[in-house]
Design a protein around this motif. Structure first.
Motif, short mmCIF file in Angstrom:
data_model
loop_
_atom_site.label_atom_id
_atom_site.label_comp_id
_atom_site.label_asym_id
_atom_site.label_seq_id
_atom_site.Cartn_x
_atom_site.Cartn_y
_atom_site.Cartn_z
N TRP A 107 -36.59 10.26 -51.12
CA TRP A 107 -37.18 10.12 -50.47
C TRP A 107 -36.29 8.76 -49.00
CZ3 TRP A 107 -40.76 13.74 -48.98
CH2 TRP A 107 -40.92 14.48 -50.58
N VAL A 108 -36.93 9.47 -48.08
CA VAL A 108 -36.47 8.71 -47.06
C VAL A 108 -38.27 8.32 -46.46
CG1 VAL A 108 -35.80 7.78 -44.93
CG2 VAL A 108 -34.14 8.90 -46.66
N VAL A 109 -37.84 7.10 -46.21
CA VAL A 109 -40.30 6.91 -45.75
C VAL A 109 -39.81 5.85 -44.08
CG1 VAL A 109 -42.13 5.89 -46.00
CG2 VAL A 109 -40.93 6.96 -47.23
N PHE A 110 -40.56 6.37 -42.86
CA PHE A 110 -40.80 5.09 -41.40
C PHE A 110 -41.60 5.09 -41.26
CE2 PHE A 110 -36.34 6.94 -40.26
CZ PHE A 110 -36.36 5.54 -38.90
N ARG A 111 -42.13 3.84 -42.02
CA ARG A 111 -43.54 3.33 -41.93
C ARG A 111 -43.56 2.94 -40.76
NH1 ARG A 111 -44.93 0.97 -46.74
NH2 ARG A 111 -45.27 2.76 -47.51
N PHE A 112 -44.27 2.93 -39.24
CA PHE A 112 -44.90 2.06 -38.40
C PHE A 112 -46.29 1.08 -38.52
CE2 PHE A 112 -43.73 6.68 -37.25
CZ PHE A 112 -41.98 6.23 -37.09
N SER A 113 -46.21 0.08 -38.36
CA SER A 113 -47.19 -0.72 -38.32
C SER A 113 -47.67 -1.84 -36.98
CB SER A 113 -47.16 -1.87 -39.56
OG SER A 113 -46.67 -1.11 -40.68
N PHE A 114 -48.72 -1.65 -36.50
CA PHE A 114 -49.51 -2.05 -35.73
C PHE A 114 -50.86 -2.34 -36.63
CE2 PHE A 114 -52.19 -2.41 -31.84
CZ PHE A 114 -51.05 -3.15 -31.38
N GLN A 115 -51.19 -4.10 -36.35
CA GLN A 115 -52.25 -4.81 -37.04
C GLN A 115 -51.93 -5.72 -36.94
OE1 GLN A 115 -51.29 -5.07 -41.30
NE2 GLN A 115 -52.02 -2.22 -41.77
N LYS A 116 -52.79 -5.66 -35.15
CA LYS A 116 -53.05 -6.70 -34.05
C LYS A 116 -54.77 -7.20 -34.00
CE LYS A 116 -48.56 -8.40 -33.42
NZ LYS A 116 -48.46 -9.58 -33.74
N THR A 117 -55.38 -8.03 -33.36
CA THR A 117 -56.21 -8.50 -32.94
C THR A 117 -56.63 -7.29 -31.41
OG1 THR A 117 -55.69 -10.60 -31.32
CG2 THR A 117 -56.45 -10.22 -34.11
N GLY A 118 -55.59 -6.43 -30.58
CA GLY A 118 -56.05 -6.85 -29.52
C GLY A 118 -54.89 -5.65 -29.32
N GLY A 119 -54.76 -5.76 -28.03
CA GLY A 119 -53.54 -4.92 -27.40
C GLY A 119 -52.76 -2.80 -28.20
N THR A 120 -51.94 -2.48 -27.17
CA THR A 120 -51.51 -0.97 -27.94
C THR A 120 -50.70 -1.09 -27.78
OG1 THR A 120 -53.36 -0.56 -25.61
CG2 THR A 120 -51.60 0.71 -25.79
N ALA A 121 -49.95 0.30 -28.21
CA ALA A 121 -48.62 0.05 -29.08
C ALA A 121 -48.12 1.56 -28.60
CB ALA A 121 -48.24 -0.21 -30.75
N TRP A 122 -47.00 1.64 -28.12
CA TRP A 122 -46.56 3.32 -28.57
C TRP A 122 -44.94 3.56 -29.05
CZ3 TRP A 122 -48.58 1.34 -24.09
CH2 TRP A 122 -49.28 1.90 -23.54
N PHE A 123 -45.17 4.57 -30.36
CA PHE A 123 -44.04 4.84 -31.58
C PHE A 123 -43.19 5.97 -31.21
CE2 PHE A 123 -46.99 1.98 -34.40
CZ PHE A 123 -45.68 0.26 -33.57
N ASP A 124 -41.71 5.41 -30.71
CA ASP A 124 -40.94 6.86 -29.75
C ASP A 124 -39.92 6.50 -30.72
OD1 ASP A 124 -40.27 9.16 -28.86
OD2 ASP A 124 -40.43 8.60 -27.00
N ASN A 125 -39.22 8.14 -30.34
CA ASN A 125 -37.54 8.38 -30.56
C ASN A 125 -37.14 7.76 -32.33
OD1 ASN A 125 -34.95 9.49 -30.51
ND2 ASN A 125 -34.34 7.32 -29.32
N ALA A 126 -37.72 7.55 -33.21
CA ALA A 126 -37.01 6.99 -35.13
C ALA A 126 -35.73 7.98 -34.94
CB ALA A 126 -38.56 7.52 -35.40
N GLN A 127 -34.65 6.87 -35.09
CA GLN A 127 -33.76 7.39 -35.28
C GLN A 127 -33.18 7.06 -37.00
OE1 GLN A 127 -31.73 6.65 -32.01
NE2 GLN A 127 -30.86 8.32 -31.39
N LEU A 128 -32.32 7.29 -37.80
CA LEU A 128 -32.23 7.80 -38.88
C LEU A 128 -30.53 8.33 -38.87
CD1 LEU A 128 -32.99 5.85 -41.99
CD2 LEU A 128 -32.67 8.01 -42.74
N ILE A 129 -29.25 7.82 -39.49
CA ILE A 129 -27.86 7.28 -39.09
C ILE A 129 -27.49 6.88 -40.41
CG2 ILE A 129 -25.96 7.33 -38.11
CD1 ILE A 129 -28.30 7.01 -35.45
N GLN A 130 -26.68 7.66 -41.70
CA GLN A 130 -26.11 7.66 -42.79
C GLN A 130 -24.65 6.41 -41.49
OE1 GLN A 130 -25.19 10.30 -45.38
NE2 GLN A 130 -24.60 8.48 -46.93
N LEU A 131 -24.14 5.26 -42.30
CA LEU A 131 -22.89 5.16 -42.24
C LEU A 131 -21.69 5.38 -43.05
CD1 LEU A 131 -24.98 1.55 -41.25
CD2 LEU A 131 -24.11 3.10 -39.50
N PRO A 132 -20.50 4.88 -43.13
CA PRO A 132 -19.76 5.25 -44.08
C PRO A 132 -19.77 4.47 -45.30
CG PRO A 132 -18.59 4.57 -41.91
CD PRO A 132 -20.26 4.90 -42.24
#
Length: 101
Positions: free
Chosen positions: A76-101
């Motif tokens: 399994w490959v897991v992407f975890r996006f975490s936003f745990q703050k006392t305020g503000g707003t965040a948007w997440f976009d365009n996750a990429q995983l590229i295998q390296l040689p």
């Protein structure tokens, strides 16, 4: 925190570059604002993990980048996006995983 898991069979020593973009408005300095990539085996044991923090404050889309390497075979490959703050707003976009040689 939101996670997305994808099945993927891999071997010890596999290396990846990962990227995730995020836009922020009024993010305070305390708490968590990051992306983490986790490699897990079929027994749900972590065999690789790497996290990268985003910049706090207000900014247009920026891209956090990191590398990760498998310490054992994984299923399994897991992407975890975490936003745990006392305020503000965040948007997440365009996750990429590229295998390296």
């Amino acid at each position: 925190t939101i996670s997305q898991a994808r099945p993927h069979n891999g071997l010890i020593g596999d290396r990846y570059l990962f990227r995730l973009s995020s836009k922020a408005r009024n993010i305070p300095a305390n708490g968590i604002y990051r992306v983490e990539v986790i490699l897990m085996n079929m027994y749900n044991r972590v065999v690789g993990s790497k996290s990268v923090d985003f910049t706090v404050g207000t900014h247009d889309f920026e891209t956090a980048t990191g590398t990760i390497e498998a310490r054992a075979q994984y299923t399994w490959v897991v992407f975890r996006f975490s936003f745990q703050k006392t305020g503000g707003t965040a948007w997440f976009d365009n996750a990429q995983l590229i295998q390296l040689p």
